[in-house]
Scaffold this active site. Structure first.
Site, short mmCIF file in Angstrom:
data_model
loop_
_atom_site.label_atom_id
_atom_site.label_comp_id
_atom_site.label_asym_id
_atom_site.label_seq_id
_atom_site.Cartn_x
_atom_site.Cartn_y
_atom_site.Cartn_z
N GLN A 80 29.23 77.43 46.47
CA GLN A 80 29.88 77.98 45.27
C GLN A 80 29.57 79.46 45.08
O GLN A 80 28.61 80.00 45.64
CB GLN A 80 29.44 77.21 44.03
CG GLN A 80 30.07 75.83 43.90
CD GLN A 80 29.83 75.27 42.52
OE1 GLN A 80 28.93 74.49 42.29
NE2 GLN A 80 30.67 75.68 41.57
N HIS A 81 30.38 80.10 44.25
CA HIS A 81 30.15 81.44 43.68
C HIS A 81 30.30 82.60 44.65
O HIS A 81 30.29 83.75 44.22
CB HIS A 81 28.75 81.53 43.03
CG HIS A 81 28.37 80.39 42.16
ND1 HIS A 81 29.16 79.95 41.13
CD2 HIS A 81 27.27 79.58 42.18
CE1 HIS A 81 28.57 78.92 40.55
NE2 HIS A 81 27.43 78.68 41.16
N ASP A 243 30.49 72.79 46.79
CA ASP A 243 29.60 71.82 47.42
C ASP A 243 29.00 70.84 46.42
O ASP A 243 28.81 69.66 46.73
CB ASP A 243 28.49 72.53 48.20
CG ASP A 243 27.75 73.59 47.40
OD1 ASP A 243 28.08 73.82 46.22
OD2 ASP A 243 26.85 74.23 47.98
#
Length: 504
Positions: A80-81, A243
């Protein structure tokens, strides 16, 4: 029907080919590195390394016996991110800044100031803005690498980028999008206000992928890839997700009442909810999940990265069994050795300047086995803080499902049960983000309810179940109180910031 799940993590990419009829699986993985030589707090990777790893994994699956002609769907799970930026020719502009990059603290403060303060920002988004979120990475590029910033035409998350590589379509879904910092988690839509706080002179919304429902396909596999991989007919590429969202599906956490704890590079705790759970303190992220609900989540940045540091530094090439035996030979509490494992920054609590700190180092505890157990206990105590905050928000699990590399350790499972004061158990067979991505791909292909899919295909491994031990519970309660007091005093004293300033 064979579905392939792809999990693009921080350290490696894993592919899992799952036969929904026989239950058989084949897996392959390839590791890659962070870019070396960056300043402390900067964590970046080349997106091309993910593509190279995927090609290598598909080739290995075929060597292991995968008949690609039977593949009908592919799902992608991504860290992520992270921020992947493309130019007008769909070429990568610069390396991806990752979730664990803490170099954007100043940009977080600037965005919050532009919003009118943290409370107004949270009212708009549903979350606060830790340095790991994507929004601050965009402003960092604008402030620090303007030549790269002005070339940007597309802003993607890692899973979005892999979906684009597979299908040629730029899409995303609410689960992964909710970790960007410019997505309204309650309303499940992009926030034009938050994008304006990043750049008021540019329509950044034009750079974002199309938002689709989690049970929809991103598209069909590109013909060029179908031919190269030997896949016949129509191969669906599902919406995919972050994830953690895929880890929830892979552990069967798609209905309220469970908490999944992932003992990976980072540590995450999450629980499926029917309504948004917004933490006024912003410590628990108010994410969406990848099934149509919400996934309140707590994240610590340092878990197996801490145990791995000790393992490789003091135990060399020894395996997990030897490492576990060393930990098991040390009593709970490590004879007084306590690790605050903030290593190169922490997200919960928000300590971007953090480092690891040991309390109780003396001759008796200056041993590899004590450091090993201190690392295992320290990161679990950090996760306990996140679990307690979730309890304060009304999420009190009767069972915790453990996933991730650390869950393979019997010693760690028992430590977790006693520190969390909740029974823990691991899903049987395949679990985690890669399997979750394969299950979501199956769901996107067949329709129906995601809960029916997980009920049918996920079983628990009862041999891994651990109950809290009464004597350890009492001791760990006292140790946890000491851990909280020590870590809070370190943070409030400003010692981490002073240390970072000293190092330059």
């Amino acid at each position: 029907m064979i579905c392939i799940g792809i999990d693009c993590g921080t350290q490696s990419l894993k592919t899992l080919a799952w036969d929904s009829e026989s239950g058989k699986t084949l897996s392959a993985s390839r590791s890659y590195e962070l870019i070396e030589g960056l300043a402390p707090g900067h964590k970046e990777q080349f997106p091309g390394d993910w593509i190279d790893a995927l090609e290598s994994c598909i080739s290995e699956l075929k060597k292991k016996g995968l008949d690609c002609r039977d593949v009908r769907a592919i799902g992608v799970s991504g860290q992520q991110h992270g921020l992947v930026v493309l130019d007008s020719h769909h070429e990568v502009v610069r390396p991806a800044k990752l979730w664990c990059d803490t170099s954007t603290a100043a940009e977080c403060a600037a965005i919050l100031q532009a919003a009118g303060g943290p409370r107004r920002y949270q009212d708009e988004i549903g979350n606060l803005l830790p340095p790991g979120f994507t929004a601050s990475k965009l402003l960092w590029l604008k402030n620090r690498e303007f030549d790269s910033y002005r070339r940007i035409r597309h802003c993607l998350l890692p899973h979005d980028y892999l979906n684009f590589h597979l299908s040629g379509e730029m899409t995303t879904e609410a689960g992964d999008a909710s970790g960007t910092g410019y997505f309204q988690v309650r309303q499940r839509r992009w926030s034009t206000s938050a994008l304006g706080w990043i750049d008021s002179e540019r329509e950044l919304s034009e750079c974002l992928p199309t938002l689709i429902d989690s049970n929809r396909a991103s598209g069909q596999l590109r013909r060029s890839l179908s031919r190269r991989w030997g896949m016949d007919g129509r191969v669906l590429v599902s919406s995919g997700g972050g994830d953690n969202m895929m880890g929830a599906i892979g552990s069967g956490n798609v209905r309220p009442g469970l908490v999944t704890v992932s003992l990976g590079t980072s540590g995450t705790l999450f629980s499926c909810c029917r309504e948004p759970v917004v933490d006024p303190r912003g410590e628990i992220a108010a994410f969406c999940d990848s099934t149509g609900g919400w996934l309140p989540l707590g994240c610590t940045m340092n878990v197996t990265v801490a145990t791995g540091m000790v393992h490789h530094g003091f135990f060399g090439d020894s395996g997990l069994r030897e490492f576990d035996e060393a930990v098991a030979g040390v009593p709970p509490g490590c004879d007084g050795l306590l690790l605050v494992p903030y290593l190169e920054g922490e997200r919960l609590p928000d300590v971007p300047d953090g480092t690891g700190v040991l309390l109780g180092l003396r001759e008796k505890t200056a041993r590899p086995e004590h450091l090993a157990r201190a690392a295992m206990e320290g990161v679990t105590l950090g996760l306990r803080y996140a679990l307690d905050r979730m309890r304060e928000l009304g999420i009190d699990p009767e069972e915790i499902r453990l996933i991730g590399g650390g869950a393979r350790s019997p010693v760690w499972r028992q430590i977790a049960a006693s520190i969390f004061q909740v029974p823990v158990v691991c899903p049987g067979g395949e679990e985690g983000p890669a399997f979750g991505a394969a299950l979501q791909a199956y769901w996107c292909t067949t329709g129906g309810e995601i809960g029916d899919v997980t009920d049918r295909f996920i079983e628990l491994d009862e041999s891994t179940r651990c109950l809290p031990r009464l004597s350890e519970r009492r001791f760990y309660e006292r140790l946890y109180a000491l851990y909280r007091r020590f870590s809070c005093e370190l943070i409030e004293s400003g010692v981490f910031a002073a240390h970072r300033e000293l190092l330059g």
